[in-house]
Each structure stands twice: as structure tokens, then as C-alpha cells.
Design a protein around this motif. Sequence first.
Motif, mmCIF file in Angstrom:
data_model
loop_
_atom_site.group_PDB
_atom_site.id
_atom_site.type_symbol
_atom_site.label_atom_id
_atom_site.label_comp_id
_atom_site.label_asym_id
_atom_site.label_seq_id
_atom_site.Cartn_x
_atom_site.Cartn_y
_atom_site.Cartn_z
ATOM 1 N N VAL A 111 3.197 -5.876 6.217
ATOM 2 C CA VAL A 111 2.682 -5.114 5.080
ATOM 3 C C VAL A 111 3.320 -5.621 3.783
ATOM 4 O O VAL A 111 2.632 -5.880 2.789
ATOM 5 N N ALA A 112 4.636 -5.824 3.807
ATOM 6 C CA ALA A 112 5.312 -6.318 2.601
ATOM 7 C C ALA A 112 4.749 -7.677 2.188
ATOM 8 O O ALA A 112 4.455 -7.909 1.005
ATOM 9 N N ALA A 113 4.570 -8.565 3.148
ATOM 10 C CA ALA A 113 4.078 -9.913 2.826
ATOM 11 C C ALA A 113 2.625 -9.868 2.359
ATOM 12 O O ALA A 113 2.212 -10.649 1.494
ATOM 13 N N THR A 114 1.847 -8.949 2.916
ATOM 14 C CA THR A 114 0.435 -8.859 2.537
ATOM 15 C C THR A 114 0.290 -8.267 1.135
ATOM 16 O O THR A 114 -0.537 -8.720 0.341
ATOM 17 N N ARG A 115 1.116 -7.267 0.816
ATOM 18 C CA ARG A 115 1.066 -6.689 -0.533
ATOM 19 C C ARG A 115 1.433 -7.741 -1.580
ATOM 20 O O ARG A 115 0.928 -7.708 -2.707
ATOM 21 N N ALA A 116 2.283 -8.685 -1.190
ATOM 22 C CA ALA A 116 2.731 -9.705 -2.143
ATOM 23 C C ALA A 116 1.732 -10.857 -2.291
ATOM 24 O O ALA A 116 1.876 -11.687 -3.184
ATOM 25 N N SER A 145 -8.576 -4.413 8.266
ATOM 26 C CA SER A 145 -7.512 -4.289 7.267
ATOM 27 C C SER A 145 -6.312 -3.667 7.976
ATOM 28 O O SER A 145 -6.174 -3.781 9.176
ATOM 29 N N GLY A 146 -5.405 -3.033 7.266
ATOM 30 C CA GLY A 146 -4.331 -2.318 7.936
ATOM 31 C C GLY A 146 -2.944 -2.881 7.690
ATOM 32 O O GLY A 146 -1.967 -2.376 8.237
ATOM 33 N N TYR A 147 -2.867 -3.945 6.858
ATOM 34 C CA TYR A 147 -1.558 -4.449 6.462
ATOM 35 C C TYR A 147 -1.338 -4.236 4.965
ATOM 36 O O TYR A 147 -0.456 -4.852 4.365
ATOM 37 N N LEU A 151 -4.230 1.664 -1.473
ATOM 38 C CA LEU A 151 -5.646 1.450 -1.775
ATOM 39 C C LEU A 151 -5.923 0.020 -2.216
ATOM 40 O O LEU A 151 -6.820 -0.649 -1.705
ATOM 41 N N GLU A 152 -5.105 -0.450 -3.156
ATOM 42 C CA GLU A 152 -5.380 -1.756 -3.745
ATOM 43 C C GLU A 152 -5.319 -2.874 -2.690
ATOM 44 O O GLU A 152 -6.183 -3.748 -2.646
ATOM 45 N N THR A 153 -4.299 -2.826 -1.837
ATOM 46 C CA THR A 153 -4.147 -3.933 -0.882
ATOM 47 C C THR A 153 -5.159 -3.824 0.268
ATOM 48 O O THR A 153 -5.642 -4.841 0.767
ATOM 49 N N GLU A 154 -5.485 -2.610 0.675
ATOM 50 C CA GLU A 154 -6.520 -2.462 1.710
ATOM 51 C C GLU A 154 -7.854 -3.025 1.203
ATOM 52 O O GLU A 154 -8.564 -3.729 1.930
ATOM 53 N N ALA A 179 -5.209 3.659 8.673
ATOM 54 C CA ALA A 179 -4.306 4.428 9.542
ATOM 55 C C ALA A 179 -3.741 3.527 10.641
ATOM 56 O O ALA A 179 -3.910 3.776 11.833
ATOM 57 N N HIS A 180 -3.082 2.448 10.205
ATOM 58 C CA HIS A 180 -2.461 1.507 11.153
ATOM 59 C C HIS A 180 -1.031 1.953 11.440
ATOM 60 O O HIS A 180 -0.596 2.014 12.572
ATOM 61 N N THR A 181 -0.291 2.236 10.353
ATOM 62 C CA THR A 181 1.061 2.785 10.503
ATOM 63 C C THR A 181 1.409 3.498 9.197
ATOM 64 O O THR A 181 0.728 3.312 8.182
ATOM 65 N N VAL A 182 2.444 4.306 9.229
ATOM 66 C CA VAL A 182 2.840 5.024 8.017
ATOM 67 C C VAL A 182 3.667 4.080 7.150
ATOM 68 O O VAL A 182 4.687 3.556 7.610
ATOM 69 N N PRO A 183 3.259 3.820 5.900
ATOM 70 C CA PRO A 183 4.021 2.878 5.070
ATOM 71 C C PRO A 183 5.359 3.487 4.659
ATOM 72 O O PRO A 183 5.509 4.708 4.648
ATOM 73 N N GLY A 184 6.305 2.611 4.338
ATOM 74 C CA GLY A 184 7.676 3.028 4.026
ATOM 75 C C GLY A 184 7.755 4.152 3.016
ATOM 76 O O GLY A 184 8.537 5.097 3.180
ATOM 77 N N GLU A 185 6.924 4.072 1.982
ATOM 78 C CA GLU A 185 7.019 5.082 0.908
ATOM 79 C C GLU A 185 6.552 6.469 1.375
ATOM 80 O O GLU A 185 6.764 7.450 0.673
#
Length: 411
Positions: A111-116, A145-147, A151-154, A179-185
Motif C-alpha cells: 500500500v505504501a509503495a502504491t500510494r507513492a 484495486s486494493g493497494y 479514494l485517490e489511490t484506489e 475492503a482489502h485490509t484496514v489501512p494504517g491510519e
Amino acid sequence: VTTTTWDLLVVNAAVATMDPARPGPYGLVSDAAVGVTDARIAWVGPMAEAPRGAGAARIVDAAGALVTPGLVDCHTHLVFGGDRVAEFEARLSGASYEELARRGGGIASTVAATRAAGEDDLLRAATRRAEQLLGDGVTTVEIKSGYGLDLETEVRMLAAARRVGDELPLRICTTFLGAHTVPGEYRGRPDAYVDLVCNDMLPAVAGAGLADAVDAFCERIAFSVEQVRRVFDAARRHGLPVKLHADQLSDGGGAALAASFGAQSADHLEHTSPAGVRALADAGTVAVLLPGATHTLGERARPPVAALRAAGVPIAVSTDANPGTSPLLSIRIAANLACTLLGLTPAEALAGITRTAARALGLTGRTGVVAPGEAADLVVWDAGQPAELVYWIGGRLASTVIVAGDVVRSA
Ligand code: DI6
Ligand code: FE
């Protein structure tokens, strides 16, 4: 005398039509021809019975080789940033997938790498992966999707997934897996995250036409039955079909949940109970087996193949291509593992990567079978018998790939 003129005619083929209306496990027609008009199959049968005087703008001579429908990979996570090579090494030194996930590795690191990553970077990497599939006969690919988990990254992931279909001559189906996993925030506040998925992400994604279906991960390290139900209710409100990552690591009642929503498919099923199997059978939900994940995680549990078969649950097979649990870019290796690891017959596996995989995507009657009216998605193989596609472990056997009547790859 009427003359038929086809756009494309495949001749001298051993066609495994995978048409259940034809006899035999593969619906095989020997010494066959396939006529294509307007991107669809117009005629298939023994050459001796072909319409007389038929001509074609282009002829593909299969020279006796096997021809099948284009293969369908109905469950992938091909769009993602970064990689998980270090995690693979850690797991082989003894750490478990669940442990790594709880420590903030696993999906969260992707998720971190995909957001970046920018959309073009995501597109480029996904296209390279999809090219591997296409080169060996896959003509339809589902991409989740799911990483992103915001909203923006999905949205960016789904836009990149759609664009893979512009870069390559592939049919792409997109699935929103917010709804893949609960994000850190949102750690410790999973219901607030589910609110975001249902009230913001899903409406935006559906409104923009970016998703063909909605998926979720029902698991103790992801979302509960109750939370998934809320996501599926929202999908229903937006007219989108659902599918579910169900019972992969534990029996959480995922199969029955998917069935109760008339899901297109319930995927994984390593820990599904007999009651779950019955529910899938009653609902006509496809069971999608993902042996690449079983293999990669060294999972001992196996999906209940004998029970699924006995209950008449349609069975599909897919790569689950993803950076964490199934870095697998060959649908034929997935089919091979489905046989050697899970006990499918080669005929079941081949149906599972053609006709039944199409069903798992809601594409029944459109691709996955060589029959009149279906899309002219065809593969000529460097093989003579259908089971050979499953017997060889990897390699490249596709010699000619045809999508919507166009020859898109030719060895
Ligand atoms: N189950 C899986 O096997 C993949 N997603 C899921 O819900 C794994 C995704 C990952 O580890 O990156
Ligand atoms: Fe998956």
C-alpha cells in the motif's frame, strides 16, 4: 450458390471448444475450422461440414494443432507499486504471512509503495506483467484495486488497470477491492474505514465507471462478515456484482456470505466448511481456486475440491497474481498446480481457466467457449492435446493468439 465470406478462418485445427453442449470433457472437434465475422465466432465444426464455397479475408492454418478459447485469468492483483522480495526471503527464514501482516509488512508495505507511485508507473509495471499472460494465451484478465485504500489511490489503480486494455489487446475486467485490509491510519477503527469504503470510495468508483465488480477480504486479519455485508450492500445499491476472498486463512463463513449475496465467485476457500460448499452450490457461485497462493505460503490446508465437485459447484482456477502471496504470471502453471496440488483433473482445470473463469466474471456467452456468438478469442497452441496445456509446467506454448478476430501474437 451462396458464398460465405469470413473475416478470418482458422483451418486444420483440433478445437477444444470447451462447449458443454458438445460431447467429451473438452468438446473436442477434430479436423475443424472456425469462421470469424465481426470479431465473433460465426461457425465452428468439422471442415468437411463447412459451408461450401466459403472464403475468408485471412486464413490461419493450425496444421493439426490444438486450438482453444482464449484463456481467462479471473483473479489478479496486477497493479501495484514496489515488490515484496524481502518478505519472501523473511518467510523462507521462518516468519509467517500473518505475523508479517500484523507487524505492518505484507499488504501494508505494498500500500505504501502504491500510494507513492504515479498512474503511469503503475500502468507500465502492470502492462509488463499482463504481457506475460497474453504471450501465453490469456485474452481476458481481471485486475483488482486494493493497494490504495484511500479514494485517490484506489481510483488511480483502477484507471491504470483499465488502461492496460489500451496498451495490450486484452479484455480487462476491473474489480474494486477497497475492503482489502484496514489501512494504517484507520488502525483500531475498522468500521470507520468501512464507512469510507461504502460512503465515499464505492460511489465515486461506481460513478466513474471504473469498476465492473466489488470484492472484499473476509478474514480475521481483514474484515468481518458483518463489515463485508455492509460493503456488499453498498455494491448492490450501485448495481455492481460482488465476489469475495473467502476462507483463505481460516473458516470465517466467507463462502456462505458470498453465496447469500449471489456473488459471482468465492475465491480461495482453503478453509471452507461443508455448509459453505452447499451454500455455493445453491447460489451457483463459482469457486475460484488459487493454488499459487497455497504453494507460495506453504499452506497445508486445501480447498475442499471433492466436496465442491460432488455438490456441482462450478470451479475456476486463477493465478491470483500479486506481490505477496502469489507472484505467479502463468495461468497454465496455476492450472498445473490446481491438478498436482489440489486434485483437479486436467479437463476440470482447463474448464477452470476458460468457460468457468468467464462465468466468474459474468462473461458467460461472451468469451471462454469456442461457439457461435462468442467473441473470437482463440489460441493456436504448440500442442496436440488439451491436457498438454496443463501437463507442461510453464514455458510458452501459445503460437498464435487471436483477440476479437485479430491476430495479436504470432510465434
Ligand atoms: N489474499 C491474497 O492472497 C492476496 N490478497 C488477499 O486478500 C494477498 C495480497 C498481498 O499479500 O499483497
Ligand atoms: Fe487475491
